[in-house]
Design a protein around this motif. Structure first.
Motif, PDB file in Angstrom:
ATOM      1  N   TYR A  19       0.837  -1.199   0.000  1.00  0.00           N
ATOM      2  CA  TYR A  19       0.000   0.000   0.000  1.00  0.00           C
ATOM      3  C   TYR A  19       0.875   1.254   0.000  1.00  0.00           C
ATOM      4  N   GLU A  20       1.870   1.273   0.872  1.00  0.00           N
ATOM      5  CA  GLU A  20       2.748   2.436   0.984  1.00  0.00           C
ATOM      6  C   GLU A  20       3.533   2.666  -0.316  1.00  0.00           C
ATOM      7  N   LYS A  21       4.011   1.587  -0.907  1.00  0.00           N
ATOM      8  CA  LYS A  21       4.757   1.707  -2.159  1.00  0.00           C
ATOM      9  C   LYS A  21       3.845   2.229  -3.279  1.00  0.00           C
ATOM     10  N   LYS A  22       2.626   1.740  -3.327  1.00  0.00           N
ATOM     11  CA  LYS A  22       1.692   2.117  -4.397  1.00  0.00           C
ATOM     12  C   LYS A  22       1.134   3.526  -4.232  1.00  0.00           C
ATOM     13  N   TYR A  23       0.744   3.897  -2.988  1.00  0.00           N
ATOM     14  CA  TYR A  23       0.046   5.162  -2.760  1.00  0.00           C
ATOM     15  C   TYR A  23       0.901   6.241  -2.087  1.00  0.00           C
ATOM     16  N   GLY A  24       2.090   5.899  -1.628  1.00  0.00           N
ATOM     17  CA  GLY A  24       2.985   6.881  -1.052  1.00  0.00           C
ATOM     18  C   GLY A  24       2.670   7.305   0.366  1.00  0.00           C
ATOM     19  N   VAL A  25       1.784   6.602   1.030  1.00  0.00           N
ATOM     20  CA  VAL A  25       1.436   6.890   2.423  1.00  0.00           C
ATOM     21  C   VAL A  25       1.229   5.563   3.152  1.00  0.00           C
ATOM     22  N   ARG A  26       1.631   5.534   4.401  1.00  0.00           N
ATOM     23  CA  ARG A  26       1.493   4.302   5.191  1.00  0.00           C
ATOM     24  C   ARG A  26       0.056   4.188   5.707  1.00  0.00           C
ATOM     25  N   PRO A  27      -0.609   3.056   5.517  1.00  0.00           N
ATOM     26  CA  PRO A  27      -1.953   2.895   6.070  1.00  0.00           C
ATOM     27  C   PRO A  27      -1.878   2.831   7.591  1.00  0.00           C
ATOM     28  N   ASP A  28      -2.941   3.272   8.252  1.00  0.00           N
ATOM     29  CA  ASP A  28      -2.951   3.216   9.718  1.00  0.00           C
ATOM     30  C   ASP A  28      -4.142   2.437  10.268  1.00  0.00           C
ATOM     31  N   VAL A  29      -4.949   1.864   9.372  1.00  0.00           N
ATOM     32  CA  VAL A  29      -6.075   1.049   9.818  1.00  0.00           C
ATOM     33  C   VAL A  29      -6.268  -0.115   8.844  1.00  0.00           C
ATOM     34  N   CYS A  30      -6.666  -1.257   9.394  1.00  0.00           N
ATOM     35  CA  CYS A  30      -6.910  -2.455   8.592  1.00  0.00           C
ATOM     36  C   CYS A  30      -8.111  -3.192   9.169  1.00  0.00           C
ATOM     37  N   PHE A  31      -9.065  -3.530   8.312  1.00  0.00           N
ATOM     38  CA  PHE A  31     -10.236  -4.289   8.732  1.00  0.00           C
ATOM     39  C   PHE A  31     -10.107  -5.719   8.237  1.00  0.00           C
ATOM     40  N   VAL A  32     -10.442  -6.675   9.131  1.00  0.00           N
ATOM     41  CA  VAL A  32     -10.401  -8.102   8.803  1.00  0.00           C
ATOM     42  C   VAL A  32     -11.678  -8.759   9.312  1.00  0.00           C
ATOM     43  N   HIS A  33     -11.955  -9.952   8.820  1.00  0.00           N
ATOM     44  CA  HIS A  33     -13.111 -10.718   9.286  1.00  0.00           C
ATOM     45  C   HIS A  33     -12.883 -11.152  10.732  1.00  0.00           C
ATOM     46  N   PRO A  34     -13.922 -11.160  11.561  1.00  0.00           N
ATOM     47  CA  PRO A  34     -13.768 -11.550  12.976  1.00  0.00           C
ATOM     48  C   PRO A  34     -13.154 -12.934  13.193  1.00  0.00           C
ATOM     49  N   SER A  35     -13.311 -13.834  12.253  1.00  0.00           N
ATOM     50  CA  SER A  35     -12.741 -15.183  12.409  1.00  0.00           C
ATOM     51  C   SER A  35     -11.219 -15.172  12.364  1.00  0.00           C
ATOM     52  N   MET A  36     -10.637 -14.068  11.946  1.00  0.00           N
ATOM     53  CA  MET A  36      -9.181 -13.987  11.819  1.00  0.00           C
ATOM     54  C   MET A  36      -8.498 -13.478  13.077  1.00  0.00           C
ATOM     55  N   MET A  37      -9.295 -12.991  14.051  1.00  0.00           N
ATOM     56  CA  MET A  37      -8.727 -12.446  15.293  1.00  0.00           C
ATOM     57  C   MET A  37      -9.578 -12.878  16.474  1.00  0.00           C
ATOM     58  N   GLU A  40      -9.556 -10.967  19.270  1.00  0.00           N
ATOM     59  CA  GLU A  40      -9.951  -9.701  19.880  1.00  0.00           C
ATOM     60  C   GLU A  40     -10.659  -8.848  18.838  1.00  0.00           C
ATOM     61  N   GLU A  41     -11.402  -7.851  19.301  1.00  0.00           N
ATOM     62  CA  GLU A  41     -12.128  -6.989  18.375  1.00  0.00           C
ATOM     63  C   GLU A  41     -11.223  -5.932  17.743  1.00  0.00           C
ATOM     64  N   THR A  42     -10.217  -5.474  18.504  1.00  0.00           N
ATOM     65  CA  THR A  42      -9.291  -4.456  18.003  1.00  0.00           C
ATOM     66  C   THR A  42      -7.888  -4.732  18.526  1.00  0.00           C
ATOM     67  N   LEU A  43      -6.909  -4.605  17.659  1.00  0.00           N
ATOM     68  CA  LEU A  43      -5.494  -4.739  18.010  1.00  0.00           C
ATOM     69  C   LEU A  43      -4.724  -3.590  17.369  1.00  0.00           C
ATOM     70  N   GLN A  44      -3.502  -3.409  17.798  1.00  0.00           N
ATOM     71  CA  GLN A  44      -2.624  -2.461  17.123  1.00  0.00           C
ATOM     72  C   GLN A  44      -1.266  -3.116  16.952  1.00  0.00           C
ATOM     73  N   ARG A  45      -0.779  -3.136  15.714  1.00  0.00           N
ATOM     74  CA  ARG A  45       0.520  -3.719  15.394  1.00  0.00           C
ATOM     75  C   ARG A  45       1.241  -2.807  14.411  1.00  0.00           C
ATOM     76  N   ASN A  46       2.477  -2.481  14.724  1.00  0.00           N
ATOM     77  CA  ASN A  46       3.332  -1.693  13.826  1.00  0.00           C
ATOM     78  C   ASN A  46       2.663  -0.395  13.368  1.00  0.00           C
ATOM     79  N   GLY A  47       1.951   0.263  14.268  1.00  0.00           N
ATOM     80  CA  GLY A  47       1.312   1.534  13.944  1.00  0.00           C
ATOM     81  C   GLY A  47       0.019   1.415  13.169  1.00  0.00           C
ATOM     82  N   ILE A  48      -0.481   0.205  12.998  1.00  0.00           N
ATOM     83  CA  ILE A  48      -1.732  -0.014  12.266  1.00  0.00           C
ATOM     84  C   ILE A  48      -2.780  -0.558  13.235  1.00  0.00           C
ATOM     85  N   ILE A  49      -3.922   0.109  13.286  1.00  0.00           N
ATOM     86  CA  ILE A  49      -5.034  -0.375  14.096  1.00  0.00           C
ATOM     87  C   ILE A  49      -5.754  -1.446  13.286  1.00  0.00           C
TER      88      ILE A  49
END
Length: 85
Positions: free
Chosen positions: A27-45, A47-56
């Motif tokens: 994403y950063e390489k393509k758009y020139g900005v680092r994403p700060d949020v990522c949504f995934v299906h609940p079956s993949m986590m 917990e409801e919310t986590l933060q890793r490497n500056g991404i919620i």
């Protein structure tokens, strides 16, 4: 987030954090900005919310399993998050 990038990764040998990092790097390489949020299906986590490497990382039932919706949070959401945390 109103606009984002949808990423698919079904590699069973890679953990969630690594998959998100790989998608965020692209994403950063393509758009020139680092994403700060990522949504995934609940079956993949567990917990409801986590933060890793500056991404919620948040769950959303609208996202299919093995898909990641990445982007940059709206400024109004960032302001509210900083007030509550």
């Amino acid at each position: 987030m109103n606009i984002g990038m949808l990423w698919f990764d079904n590699d069973q040998k890679t953990d969630l954090a690594s998959k998100i990092k790989r998608a965020a790097d692209y994403y950063e390489k393509k758009y020139g900005v680092r994403p700060d949020v990522c949504f995934v299906h609940p079956s993949m986590m567990s917990e409801e919310t986590l933060q890793r490497n500056g991404i919620i990382i948040k769950t959303n039932r609208r996202i299919l399993p093995n898909h990641f919706w990445l982007g940059v949070q709206d400024q109004s959401v960032k302001s509210l998050s900083s007030l509550s945390g």
